[in-house]
Design an enzyme around this catalytic site. Structure first.
Site, PDB file in Angstrom:
ATOM      1  CE  LYS A   1      81.310  57.650 104.548  1.00  0.00           C
ATOM      2  NZ  LYS A   1      80.114  57.062 105.144  1.00  0.00           N
TER       3      LYS A   1
ATOM      4  CG  HIS B   1      82.488  62.302 112.735  1.00  0.00           C
ATOM      5  ND1 HIS B   1      81.622  61.740 113.627  1.00  0.00           N
ATOM      6  CD2 HIS B   1      82.271  61.694 111.546  1.00  0.00           C
ATOM      7  CE1 HIS B   1      80.895  60.829 113.013  1.00  0.00           C
ATOM      8  NE2 HIS B   1      81.272  60.774 111.742  1.00  0.00           N
TER       9      HIS B   1
ATOM     10  CG  HIS C   1      84.447  57.827 113.941  1.00  0.00           C
ATOM     11  ND1 HIS C   1      84.485  58.925 113.115  1.00  0.00           N
ATOM     12  CD2 HIS C   1      83.824  56.852 113.242  1.00  0.00           C
ATOM     13  CE1 HIS C   1      83.934  58.606 111.955  1.00  0.00           C
ATOM     14  NE2 HIS C   1      83.514  57.370 112.008  1.00  0.00           N
TER      15      HIS C   1
END
Length: 575
Positions: free
Chosen positions: A134, A137, A140
């Site tokens: 994933k 982004h 995080h």
RNA sequence: GCGUCUGUAGCUCAGCUGGAUAGAGCAACGGACUUCUAAUCCGUAGGCCGCAGGUUCGAAUCCUGCCAGACGCGCCA
């Protein structure tokens, strides 16, 4: 009372007042806790409110203040002690303050504010933990920079920190990804598009699965294959993981953040059975609807799920296994988990399970929650592709910084390097400048703001200070002696008083696991310094005055750099 | 429904282990660059601290209730 090597006016006051009141049985520790900073400088630098003393001493607070005023000799640390109504106000004597604080900063340098309270004990900090396959982004960002800052802060206080990136590298999402890859992907496309292609496949899986629920079963089947060691499934899993790690590493390199351990979820696969067995032996597991749970009714919590109906494990099981492993491996005195506030209940539950297993170190487990990041008021969603990639944000910030440099300081050397430091600093500081727990709505405008209470403001202040020192050719080895009485303007004294607070602020930041205490403090320090900068010319003919001011500038520069360093932000010499 | 968190200036937030007149930044308006970097500084304006009770000598801060928002509450992490 914590004795330390830093000048501590509260301790001095508690000591002297405590001695006066010794016979009344007033504890010095209690006095220390009462002392506060007055709201207005006219009311002195420190104050002892006497309301609570009036109960013990059976006397009106204003009388107590008056009596204390008469009995206390302010010298040498205070120039005056005055009773103002029920308050006893202390006015700090400038010369000892200036002398002590600046001399200590000069001799300790970047170690000013550091302590040895940690005694080399281990603190494990679990942070960042992005999910493999994933994208990394803005959601995080908080865990990553808060964890990193706490790491630096606790190291500064004498602890040995172990930073663990608990990568999300296991779970059904890999089954989904393999399913999507098999159906709509290709090796070439993945090699070319990397994580963005993986993300495309992941998003595609979810949109298709809405029409065709059978895909979910297929995904589960693929994950079962991974767990059973199927070679094709495993090699795809390893491949996806490799691609992801490379991408994550690029972001960590930009942020200059590293970890002591990259042991992700999959690392604990072979350590879970033992935990389940232990829970059984300790008779904590109960069967419920086919699943195995630990009942927590007694503690007002829903049960903690340990095993699914089909016997497979859940993340609480994994977290418990990881905690046991970490305790054994690192002998931590604290284990911090920097994750979103949404997981608060989860942590409360499994912390309790560890306690019920009979481990008294369960109390050393600490969840450090932070607020939710959303986009235009809507949740971030990888599945729907509604995310802002951290790398994009950082790169945009760096580009914008470069444009500003070209406009304001075109002759600057090493523009790219400085642009990177400042652009990244802006983003990191933005994430660390408010209370952890606040929810934030991501906005490009705010994230790329470089004026006011921002990282670049602090870096700019630091660069200005460096500039003065450079022009004067000053370094502390050249001359540590200076005339403290020459720093007598209010603007200069304000700066010294701000510097004095640094060690205390670092300590609070650690006690509250709250890096923003340092962020706000640095803003305050920079602001007082900028005021001084405007009011007082440093490079002057009067050599004694210049020397004293240079020492002050050097001290500010040092604390700004140290403080920014604790936040994981670099301070350029020029910008 | 139950639980956790949040609610302070137009916006973003400090202050919350009770203390003196609630503070910053942004935005607005007005000022300061021949002087150490104006990514700066100074000033003006802007507030029933969500609402209502309670505790207290004293409440933005503690307690209770309510309102609003976010998040969570068994087989995702």
């Amino acid at each position: 009372m914590q004795k330390n090597s830093y000048l501590d006016y509260k301790e001095i006051i508690a000591e002297t007042v405590g001695t006066v009141l010794a016979e009344s049985g007033v504890e010095k520790e209690a006095l220390y806790a009462l002392i506060e900073y007055p709201p207005d400088e006219k009311l002195g630098d420190l104050a002892l409110p006497c309301f609570q003393l009036s109960k013990v001493l059976r006397k009106a607070p204003n009388l107590i203040a008056e009596e204390l005023e008469n009995k206390i000799d302010p010298a040498p640390y205070f120039e005056a002690v005055k009773a103002t109504g029920p308050y006893l106000n202390f006015y700090v004597a400038p010369v000892p303050l200036v002398k002590d604080v600046l001399a200590k900063i000069i001799t300790s340098g970047s170690k000013y504010g550091a302590r040895s309270v940690g005694g080399g004990q281990n603190i494990v900090i679990d942070f960042s933990a992005p999910n493999i396959a994933k994208p990394f982004h803005v959601g995080h960002l908080c865990s990553t920079v808060i964890g990193n800052a706490l790491y630096k802060i606790f190291e500064f206080l004498g602890y040995n920190c172990v930073g663990i990136n608990h990568l999300g590298d296991w779970g059904t999402q890999f089954g989904k990804l393999i399913t999507a890859y098999k159906k709509w992907g290709s090796a070439e496309a993945v090699e070319k598009g990397l994580i963005k292609e993986l993300m495309r496949l992941y998003v595609k899986f979810h949109t298709e699965a809405e029409q065709d629920p059978a895909l979910e079963d297929e995904a589960r089947a693929w994950f079962r294959k991974i767990e059973n060691g199927d070679e094709e499934a495993l090699s795809l899993w390893r491949w996806f993981k490799e691609i992801s790690l490379e991408e994550f590493q690029r972001v960590y390199d930009i942020l200059e953040i590293s970890f002591d351990s990259m042991a992700g979820e999959s690392f604990y696969n072979d350590k879970i059975d033992a935990v389940v067995n232990e829970l059984k032996e300790k008779e904590l597991l109960v069967e419920s609807d086919g699943a195995a749970i630990v009942n927590l009714d007694e503690y007002g919590m829903p049960p903690c799920l340990i095993l699914k109906k089909d016997g497979s494990t859940l993340y609480a099981t994994r977290d418990i296994a990881a905690a046991l492993y970490r305790k054994k491996t690192y002998q931590f005195v604290k284990a911090l988990y920097v994750t979103g506030a949404a997981q608060s209940l989860h942590f409360k539950q499994w912390f309790k399970v560890v306690e019920l297993m009979g481990y008294d170190w369960a109390k050393e487990l600490v969840h450090i929650p932070f607020g939710l990041v959303s986009l235009k008021g809507e949740k971030l969603s990888t599945r729907k592709g509604r995310v802002v990639l951290l790398e994009d944000l950082l790169k945009t910030a760096i580009e914008k910084t470069l444009a500003i440099i070209n406009e304001k300081n075109p002759s600057l050397l090493q523009k790219e390097e400085v642009a990177q430091t400042v652009g990244v600093g802006a983003v990191v500081f933005g994430a660390l400048s408010v209370n952890r727990i606040k929810d934030v709505t991501f906005s490009w405008e705010e994230a790329l703001s470089f004026e006011g209470e921002t990282g670049p403001y602090l870096q700019y202040t630091h660069a200005r200070a460096c500039s003065i020192l450079r022009k004067a050719g000053y370094s502390p080895d050249a001359g540590v002696t200076f005339a403290p009485e020459r720093l007598n303007e209010p603007a200069a004294l304000k700066v010294v008083k701000a510097l004095y607070l640094f060690p205390e602020k670092v300590l609070s930041a650690a006690n509250e696991f709250e890096p923003s205490i340092i962020s706000r403090y640095l803003i305050e320090l920079a602001h007082t310094f900028n005021g001084f900068y405007h009011e007082c010319q440093v490079l002057v003919d009067d050599q004694d005055l210049q020397q004293a001011r240079l020492v002050l500038v050097w001290a500010v520069k040092t604390i700004l750099a140290t403080g920014l360093g604790l936040l994981g932000i670099k301070a350029p010499e020029q910008m």
